[in-house]
Design a protein around this motif. Structure first.
Motif, PDB file in Angstrom:
ATOM      1  N   PHE A 263       0.797  -1.220   0.000  1.00  0.00           N
ATOM      2  CA  PHE A 263       0.000   0.000   0.000  1.00  0.00           C
ATOM      3  C   PHE A 263       0.839   1.284   0.000  1.00  0.00           C
ATOM      4  CE2 PHE A 263      -3.293  -2.704   2.401  1.00  0.00           C
ATOM      5  CZ  PHE A 263      -3.846  -3.147   1.200  1.00  0.00           C
ATOM      6  N   GLY A 264       2.168   1.148  -0.064  1.00  0.00           N
ATOM      7  CA  GLY A 264       3.029   2.328  -0.082  1.00  0.00           C
ATOM      8  C   GLY A 264       3.070   3.077   1.229  1.00  0.00           C
ATOM      9  N   LEU A 265       3.027   2.333   2.349  1.00  0.00           N
ATOM     10  CA  LEU A 265       2.986   2.957   3.679  1.00  0.00           C
ATOM     11  C   LEU A 265       4.266   2.727   4.478  1.00  0.00           C
ATOM     12  CD1 LEU A 265      -0.674   1.956   4.626  1.00  0.00           C
ATOM     13  CD2 LEU A 265       0.143   4.266   4.134  1.00  0.00           C
ATOM     14  N   ASN A 266       5.331   2.298   3.812  1.00  0.00           N
ATOM     15  CA  ASN A 266       6.564   1.974   4.531  1.00  0.00           C
ATOM     16  C   ASN A 266       7.089   3.132   5.365  1.00  0.00           C
ATOM     17  OD1 ASN A 266       7.133  -0.755   3.986  1.00  0.00           O
ATOM     18  ND2 ASN A 266       7.714  -0.233   1.889  1.00  0.00           N
ATOM     19  N   ASN A 267       6.965   4.344   4.837  1.00  0.00           N
ATOM     20  CA  ASN A 267       7.493   5.511   5.539  1.00  0.00           C
ATOM     21  C   ASN A 267       6.459   6.209   6.403  1.00  0.00           C
ATOM     22  OD1 ASN A 267      10.099   5.268   4.366  1.00  0.00           O
ATOM     23  ND2 ASN A 267       9.369   6.264   2.502  1.00  0.00           N
ATOM     24  N   ALA A 268       5.180   5.928   6.175  1.00  0.00           N
ATOM     25  CA  ALA A 268       4.118   6.650   6.876  1.00  0.00           C
ATOM     26  C   ALA A 268       3.951   6.199   8.323  1.00  0.00           C
ATOM     27  CB  ALA A 268       2.803   6.499   6.127  1.00  0.00           C
ATOM     28  N   VAL A 269       4.070   4.884   8.571  1.00  0.00           N
ATOM     29  CA  VAL A 269       3.887   4.332   9.922  1.00  0.00           C
ATOM     30  C   VAL A 269       5.270   4.078  10.521  1.00  0.00           C
ATOM     31  CG1 VAL A 269       2.862   2.496  11.297  1.00  0.00           C
ATOM     32  CG2 VAL A 269       1.748   3.234   9.181  1.00  0.00           C
ATOM     33  N   THR A 270       5.573   4.711  11.639  1.00  0.00           N
ATOM     34  CA  THR A 270       6.939   4.660  12.168  1.00  0.00           C
ATOM     35  C   THR A 270       7.061   3.972  13.525  1.00  0.00           C
ATOM     36  OG1 THR A 270       6.655   6.889  13.089  1.00  0.00           O
ATOM     37  CG2 THR A 270       7.642   6.719  10.904  1.00  0.00           C
ATOM     38  N   ALA A 271       5.995   3.905  14.303  1.00  0.00           N
ATOM     39  CA  ALA A 271       6.105   3.335  15.652  1.00  0.00           C
ATOM     40  C   ALA A 271       6.077   1.817  15.633  1.00  0.00           C
ATOM     41  CB  ALA A 271       4.972   3.854  16.538  1.00  0.00           C
ATOM     42  N   TYR A 272       6.808   1.206  16.580  1.00  0.00           N
ATOM     43  CA  TYR A 272       6.809  -0.248  16.806  1.00  0.00           C
ATOM     44  C   TYR A 272       7.335  -1.028  15.600  1.00  0.00           C
ATOM     45  CZ  TYR A 272       3.347   1.614  20.091  1.00  0.00           C
ATOM     46  OH  TYR A 272       2.688   2.375  21.010  1.00  0.00           O
ATOM     47  N   ARG A 273       8.176  -0.394  14.801  1.00  0.00           N
ATOM     48  CA  ARG A 273       8.752  -1.069  13.649  1.00  0.00           C
ATOM     49  C   ARG A 273      10.261  -0.876  13.637  1.00  0.00           C
ATOM     50  NH1 ARG A 273       6.952   1.354   8.620  1.00  0.00           N
ATOM     51  NH2 ARG A 273       7.806  -0.528   7.649  1.00  0.00           N
ATOM     52  N   ARG A 274      10.947  -1.819  13.016  1.00  0.00           N
ATOM     53  CA  ARG A 274      12.397  -1.732  12.846  1.00  0.00           C
ATOM     54  C   ARG A 274      12.665  -1.302  11.406  1.00  0.00           C
ATOM     55  NH1 ARG A 274      15.192  -4.750  16.798  1.00  0.00           N
ATOM     56  NH2 ARG A 274      16.759  -5.546  15.347  1.00  0.00           N
TER      57      ARG A 274
ATOM     58  N   ALA B 195       1.473  -3.950  20.424  1.00  0.00           N
ATOM     59  CA  ALA B 195       1.901  -2.939  19.458  1.00  0.00           C
ATOM     60  C   ALA B 195       1.532  -3.316  18.036  1.00  0.00           C
ATOM     61  CB  ALA B 195       3.410  -2.719  19.574  1.00  0.00           C
ATOM     62  N   VAL B 196       1.817  -4.564  17.637  1.00  0.00           N
ATOM     63  CA  VAL B 196       1.521  -4.964  16.257  1.00  0.00           C
ATOM     64  C   VAL B 196       0.013  -5.009  16.018  1.00  0.00           C
ATOM     65  CG1 VAL B 196       1.634  -7.445  16.735  1.00  0.00           C
ATOM     66  CG2 VAL B 196       2.045  -6.603  14.414  1.00  0.00           C
ATOM     67  N   LEU B 197      -0.769  -5.407  17.013  1.00  0.00           N
ATOM     68  CA  LEU B 197      -2.226  -5.408  16.857  1.00  0.00           C
ATOM     69  C   LEU B 197      -2.750  -3.982  16.676  1.00  0.00           C
ATOM     70  CD1 LEU B 197      -3.479  -8.104  19.398  1.00  0.00           C
ATOM     71  CD2 LEU B 197      -3.494  -8.223  16.896  1.00  0.00           C
ATOM     72  N   ALA B 198      -2.183  -3.029  17.407  1.00  0.00           N
ATOM     73  CA  ALA B 198      -2.597  -1.631  17.255  1.00  0.00           C
ATOM     74  C   ALA B 198      -2.288  -1.133  15.849  1.00  0.00           C
ATOM     75  CB  ALA B 198      -1.894  -0.771  18.300  1.00  0.00           C
ATOM     76  N   ASN B 199      -1.116  -1.485  15.328  1.00  0.00           N
ATOM     77  CA  ASN B 199      -0.762  -1.081  13.965  1.00  0.00           C
ATOM     78  C   ASN B 199      -1.681  -1.728  12.926  1.00  0.00           C
ATOM     79  OD1 ASN B 199       1.281   0.793  14.295  1.00  0.00           O
ATOM     80  ND2 ASN B 199       2.943  -0.695  14.133  1.00  0.00           N
ATOM     81  N   VAL B 200      -1.960  -3.021  13.119  1.00  0.00           N
ATOM     82  CA  VAL B 200      -2.851  -3.737  12.202  1.00  0.00           C
ATOM     83  C   VAL B 200      -4.243  -3.091  12.204  1.00  0.00           C
ATOM     84  CG1 VAL B 200      -4.100  -5.920  11.909  1.00  0.00           C
ATOM     85  CG2 VAL B 200      -1.623  -5.933  12.263  1.00  0.00           C
ATOM     86  N   TYR B 201      -4.716  -2.738  13.385  1.00  0.00           N
ATOM     87  CA  TYR B 201      -6.039  -2.110  13.517  1.00  0.00           C
ATOM     88  C   TYR B 201      -6.108  -0.795  12.737  1.00  0.00           C
ATOM     89  CZ  TYR B 201     -10.271  -0.432  15.904  1.00  0.00           C
ATOM     90  OH  TYR B 201     -11.543   0.023  16.190  1.00  0.00           O
ATOM     91  N   MET B 202      -4.997  -0.061  12.718  1.00  0.00           N
ATOM     92  CA  MET B 202      -4.982   1.263  12.100  1.00  0.00           C
ATOM     93  C   MET B 202      -4.670   1.236  10.606  1.00  0.00           C
ATOM     94  SD  MET B 202      -5.815   3.499  14.329  1.00  0.00           S
ATOM     95  CE  MET B 202      -5.230   5.050  13.640  1.00  0.00           C
ATOM     96  N   LEU B 203      -4.448   0.066  10.027  1.00  0.00           N
ATOM     97  CA  LEU B 203      -4.055   0.000   8.616  1.00  0.00           C
ATOM     98  C   LEU B 203      -5.071   0.649   7.673  1.00  0.00           C
ATOM     99  CD1 LEU B 203      -1.951  -0.956   6.567  1.00  0.00           C
ATOM    100  CD2 LEU B 203      -3.126  -3.158   6.480  1.00  0.00           C
ATOM    101  N   PRO B 204      -6.386   0.375   7.788  1.00  0.00           N
ATOM    102  CA  PRO B 204      -7.334   1.053   6.897  1.00  0.00           C
ATOM    103  C   PRO B 204      -7.295   2.569   7.047  1.00  0.00           C
ATOM    104  CG  PRO B 204      -8.367  -0.829   7.969  1.00  0.00           C
ATOM    105  CD  PRO B 204      -7.063  -0.606   8.663  1.00  0.00           C
TER     106      PRO B 204
END
Length: 497
Positions: free
Chosen positions: A109-120, A283-292
Motif C-alpha cells: 500500500f506504499g505505507l513503509n514511511n508513513a507508519v513509524t512506531a513499533y517497527r524496525r 503494538a503490532v495489533l494496534a498497527n494492524v487495527y490502524m491500517l485502513p
C-alpha cells in the motif's frame, strides 16, 4: 548480518511462575509451534502497573493561545500490563508472524514511511549492518520536508487519538487481524490469543506483592532458588526476586478475590473495546487495527502532495495551507470509521510562512496566532529554521539532576564514612547526568566477598540524556542541540558544590 529480534526473550521480572531459561527453548518452541496446544492454552492473569508521568506546563487558552506565567503540575497515568513468561513467548512468536504479514501490506500500500512506531526501519535499507531509525530520524524527516518545500505557506497539523489501546473495538480488531493474513477467519490458536487480549484477566502489582510478600521466590547469583520474605516492593530487584509464586499460586489469588476480569471469582468480566498495553502482541495489533485508517489518510495526503506520518497515536500532516480544512475533515471521517476519537484539545495547527528567505513558525488558534510557538514533534522543536530538544524534556532532565544531587547529599550525611560514600555518589551523578556516562560501557559489579574486586557482567550501560542529545544532534537538520546541553557540566558541579 544484523541479528533479527528474537521472539524467545528471557526476562527476569517476577510474575506467576518461574522465568524461562535458555535450556527451555526446545520445549517452548515445540509447544508454541503446535497449533492444538496454543488453541487449548490457558493464559495466566496479566500483572497490572499504573505508571504515572508528571508534567509541568503552562496553562494555555485554547482560543487565543495566551499562556500563564507559572507552570502547573499535572500527571498522566499509563496503564501497563505484562504477561507470564510462557504467555509472553506465545505472544512474541505470533506477533513476529503477524508483523511479517503486516510489513508486506505496508509495502503493497506504499505505507513503509508513513507508519513509524513499533517497527524496525533501517537507516540504510538493504544494508545488513545498518542501524534502525530512531525518533530523531523520524522527526528529522518531517523537519527536512518543511525546509525543502518550495511553497511559501505550509501548515503542519498534529493529531492525537483519545485512549487508543483502551478504545480499539474488538470486532474491527478481529477482522483486521485475519484480513492481514488474507484469510476469512482466525485460526483456533489465533482466536485463543485474541480472547486472552480482549477479555483478559489481571491482578494489580501492589496486591500480588502484598499477598505473597512473606514467601517470594528468589534466586542467588549462583542459581540457587530460595523462598524468603521481602518487606517492600522496591526491594524486589535487590533481593533477586524471580517469581511471586509458582503456577499454582493463581488459585490463591482467585480465593482472595484479587483477580479482575475473565475467570475471576466475581464473575465473567467482558469488554467490548480495548486491549492491554505492554504485551508483546499489543503494538503490532494496534498497527494492524490502524491500517485502513493509514491507507485512507495517506492516499488523501498524497493527492495534495503533502506528508503524513503516524507514530503510535501521534499523527502529523504537512501540506499547503489551502488544504488545512480538508485534512481536518478527512481525519474526522477516517477515525470515526475505526470507532476511535480524535482528542481535540491536543489537535494543533502550525503555520509556516516564508519571510526573508526562511520559514517562520506560528501556531494557529480560533481567535488569533501565537507568533513564538514552535512545532513540537517526537520530543523535538522546530521554529522553521532551526531544530531543538523539546524545552519540556530539557527542563525535566535538569529537575531530575537537582533531585538526584539532593538525595545524594542526604544519604552521604546519613551513613557512616560519609566522605567515601559521598565520593561514590558523586561518581554516579557524573555517569548519569554528564558526558562521562554518555558512552556505551560494560557494567561491572562489586564482589560481595571481596569489595576490592569488580566482576565483569554481560550487560552494558547504554548511556544517559546526554547520549540522546548527541544522537539527535547528529541527525536533526540545522540543530542547536549541543548548545542547549553545553552547560550541563557546569550546572551539575554548581549543584554538587
Amino acid at each position: 548480518m544484523k541479528k533479527e529480534k528474537d521472539w524467545f526473550r528471557l526476562k527476569k521480572y517476577p510474575h506467576i511462575g518461574l522465568p524461562l531459561k535458555a535450556i527451555d527453548r526446545p520445549w517452548v518452541t515445540a509447544y508454541i509451534t503446535t497449533e492444538a496446544k496454543v488453541a487449548a492454552h490457558a493464559f495466566y492473569p496479566l500483572i497490572h502497573r499504573s505508571k504515572v508521568v508528571r508534567k509541568y506546563r503552562k496553562k494555555v487558552d485554547k482560543e487565543t493561545g495566551a499562556r500563564s506565567v507559572l507552570r502547573y503540575a499535572s500527571s498522566k497515568p499509563r496503564q501497563l500490563y505484562y504477561a507470564n513468561h510462557l504467555d509472553a513467548c506465545i505472544y512474541g512468536y505470533y506477533a513476529k508472524n503477524l508483523n511479517a504479514a503486516y510489513e508486506e501490506k505496508l509495502n503493497k500500500f506504499g505505507l513503509n514511511n508513513a507508519v513509524t512506531a513499533y517497527r524496525r526501519i533501517a537507516v540504510r535499507p538493504g544494508n545488513p549492518k545498518s542501524v534502525n531509525k530512531s525518533s530523531a530520524d523520524f522527526a528529522a524527516e518531517v523537519f527536512q520536508y518543511i525546509l525543502d518545500h518550495e511553497e511559501d505557506d505550509l501548515v503542519a497539523i498534529t493529531f492525537d487519538i483519545k485512549g487508543f489501546f483502551d478504545t480499539l473495538e474488538h470486532g474491527r480488531l478481529k477482522k483486521a487481524w485475519y484480513e492481514i493474513n488474507d484469510s476469512k477467519t482466525l485460526t483456533e490458536a489465533e482466536y485463543n490469543i485474541f480472547k486472552s487480549l480482549t477479555d483478559f484477566a489481571f491482578v494489580n502489582e501492589n496486591e500480588i506483592f502484598e499477598h505473597f510478600k512473606a514467601q517470594i521466590l528468589t534466586e542467588t547469583p549462583s542459581g540457587i532458588q530460595k523462598i524468603k520474605p521481602i518487606k517492600r516492593f522496591k526491594h524486589l530487584k535487590d533481593s533477586h526476586a524471580i517469581a511471586y509464586c509458582d503456577l499454582n499460586g493463581v488459585k490463591s489469588l482467585r480465593n482472595a478475590n484479587l483477580i479482575v476480569g475473565n475467570n475471576a471469582v466475581s464473575g465473567y468480566y467482558k469488554r467490548g473495546i480495548g486491549i492491554p498495553q505492554g504485551t508483546p502482541m499489543s503494538a503490532v495489533l494496534a498497527n494492524v487495527y490502524m491500517l485502513p485508517f493509514d491507507y485512507s489518510i495517506n492516499e488523501t495526503v498524497r493527492k495534495i502532495r503533502g506528508l503524513y506520518r503516524r507514530y503510535s497515536d501521534d499523527m502529523i500532516v504537512v501540506c499547503s495551507e489551502k488544504h488545512c480544512a480538508d485534512i481536518l475533515l478527512a481525519f474526522e471521517t477516517a477515525i470515526a470509521e475505526r470507532k476511535l476519537e480524535i482528542q481535540h484539545d491536543k489537535t494543533q495547527i502550525f503555520k509556516f510562512s516564508r519571510e526573508g528567505g526562511r520559514f517562520r513558525c506560528s501556531q494557529v488558534y480560533d481567535k488569533g496566532i501565537h507568533l513564538t510557538k514552535n512545532l513540537e514533534y517526537l520530543g523535538f522543536e522546530f521554529d522553521g529554521e532551526h531544530t531543538f530538544l523539546k524545552s519540556a524534556s530539557l527542563a525535566s532532565y535538569y529537575r531530575k539532576m537537582k533531585r538526584a544531587v539532593q538525595r545524594s547529599r542526604y544519604y552521604s550525611k546519613s551513613v557512616k564514612h560519609s566522605k567515601s560514600v559521598g565520593q561514590l555518589f558523586q561518581t554516579r551523578l557524573y555517569k548519569k547526568y554528564t558526558y562521562l556516562g554518555a558512552k556505551r560501557r560494560r557494567i561491572y559489579v562489586q564482589d560481595k566477598k571481596d569489595p576490592s574486586n569488580w566482576i565483569k557482567t554481560e550487560t552494558h550501560n547504554w548511556g544517559n540524556y546526554i547520549s540522546y542529545a548527541h544522537l539527535a544532534a547528529n541527525k536533526l537538520p540545522n540543530n542547536k542541540i549541543r548548545g542547549q546541553v553545553r552547560r550541563h557540566w557546569v550546572i551539575l558541579n554548581k549543584l554538587i558544590n
